[in-house]
Scaffold this motif. Structure first.
Motif, mmCIF file in Angstrom:
data_model
loop_
_atom_site.group_PDB
_atom_site.id
_atom_site.type_symbol
_atom_site.label_atom_id
_atom_site.label_comp_id
_atom_site.label_asym_id
_atom_site.label_seq_id
_atom_site.Cartn_x
_atom_site.Cartn_y
_atom_site.Cartn_z
ATOM 1 N N UNK A 214 20.493 25.206 35.792
ATOM 2 C CA UNK A 214 21.527 25.961 36.493
ATOM 3 C C UNK A 214 21.659 27.351 35.893
ATOM 4 N N UNK A 215 22.024 28.265 36.768
ATOM 5 C CA UNK A 215 22.211 29.669 36.419
ATOM 6 C C UNK A 215 23.569 30.099 36.946
ATOM 7 N N UNK A 216 24.330 30.825 36.132
ATOM 8 C CA UNK A 216 25.624 31.316 36.598
ATOM 9 C C UNK A 216 25.397 32.536 37.477
ATOM 10 N N UNK A 217 26.084 32.554 38.620
ATOM 11 C CA UNK A 217 25.991 33.679 39.534
ATOM 12 C C UNK A 217 27.080 34.707 39.196
ATOM 13 N N UNK A 218 26.798 35.957 39.431
ATOM 14 C CA UNK A 218 27.765 37.017 39.113
ATOM 15 C C UNK A 218 28.928 36.972 40.080
ATOM 16 N N UNK B 113 37.313 21.710 24.653
ATOM 17 C CA UNK B 113 38.554 22.474 24.575
ATOM 18 C C UNK B 113 38.466 23.895 25.085
ATOM 19 N N UNK B 114 37.281 24.351 25.430
ATOM 20 C CA UNK B 114 37.102 25.715 25.927
ATOM 21 C C UNK B 114 36.938 25.701 27.444
ATOM 22 N N UNK B 115 37.631 26.621 28.139
ATOM 23 C CA UNK B 115 37.506 26.636 29.600
ATOM 24 C C UNK B 115 36.091 26.997 30.039
ATOM 25 N N UNK B 116 35.624 26.305 31.065
ATOM 26 C CA UNK B 116 34.341 26.647 31.689
ATOM 27 C C UNK B 116 34.603 26.761 33.183
ATOM 28 N N UNK B 117 33.799 27.529 33.825
ATOM 29 C CA UNK B 117 33.974 27.627 35.263
ATOM 30 C C UNK B 117 33.178 28.774 35.831
ATOM 31 N N UNK B 118 33.164 28.810 37.145
ATOM 32 C CA UNK B 118 32.455 29.857 37.845
ATOM 33 C C UNK B 118 31.635 29.276 38.975
ATOM 34 N N UNK B 119 30.716 30.101 39.437
ATOM 35 C CA UNK B 119 29.821 29.704 40.516
ATOM 36 C C UNK B 119 28.408 29.665 39.941
#
Length: 121
Positions: free
Chosen positions: A117-121, A90-96
Motif C-alpha cells: 500500500x501507498x499513501x495518496x496525497x 497509541x499513535x493515530x493513523x489514517x488517510x487514503x
C-alpha cells in the motif's frame, strides 16, 4: 474463480480488519504472506496478526472505492483505494491509501499471498 468471489473476499477481509477478527484473518492470509507498508517496511502474516491480537492496531473506519480486479488463472490482483482511520500503538493513523493485493485460490478458500500500500496525497 469469479470476480464476485474476489469482491466478497475483499469485503470479508476489510470487515475482519475493522473488527480485529483474528480467526478470519488467520484463514484469509497465507502463512507466507509478504506485505509492503507505506513506510517501506515489509511485514508478515505473523506480524500482522500479532498487531491485532495485542491491541496495537485499532481501526475505527475503513472504506473501499475504485476497485479493479484482474483474474489470472487461479489468482486475482486487486487494486483498491482505502480510506481509513485508527491507531497503531497509541499513535493515530489514517488517510487514503492505494492497495494492491494478490489473492490465490487454494483448495479450502482464497488467501492473500502478497500486497502493498501507498499513501495518496
Amino acid at each position: 474463480m469469479e470476480v464476485v468471489t474476489v469482491v466478497n473476499a475483499e469485503i470479508e477481509l476489510l470487515t475482519a480488519i475493522k473488527n480485529a477478527d483474528i480467526l478470519v484473518l488467520e484463514r484469509m492470509l497465507h502463512d507466507d504472506l509478504l506485505f509492503n507498508m507505506p513506510d517501506g517496511n515489509t511485514i508478515t502474516k505473523q506480524f500482522d496478526l500479532e498487531s491485532y491480537r495485542s491491541g496495537k492496531m485499532k481501526i475505527d473506519m475503513i472504506e473501499a472505492s475504485d476497485q479493479i480486479i484482474n483474474l489470472i488463472g487461479d489468482s486475482a490482483v486487486v487494486v483498491v483505494t482505502i480510506s481509513l482511520k485508527g491507531e497503531f500503538d497509541g499513535n493515530p493513523i489514517g488517510g487514503v491509501f492505494r492497495y494492491i493485493r494478490v489473492w490465490k485460490q487454494f483448495s479450502e478458500n482464497l488467501k492473500v499471498i502478497a500486497g502493498s500500500c501507498t499513501q495518496l496525497a
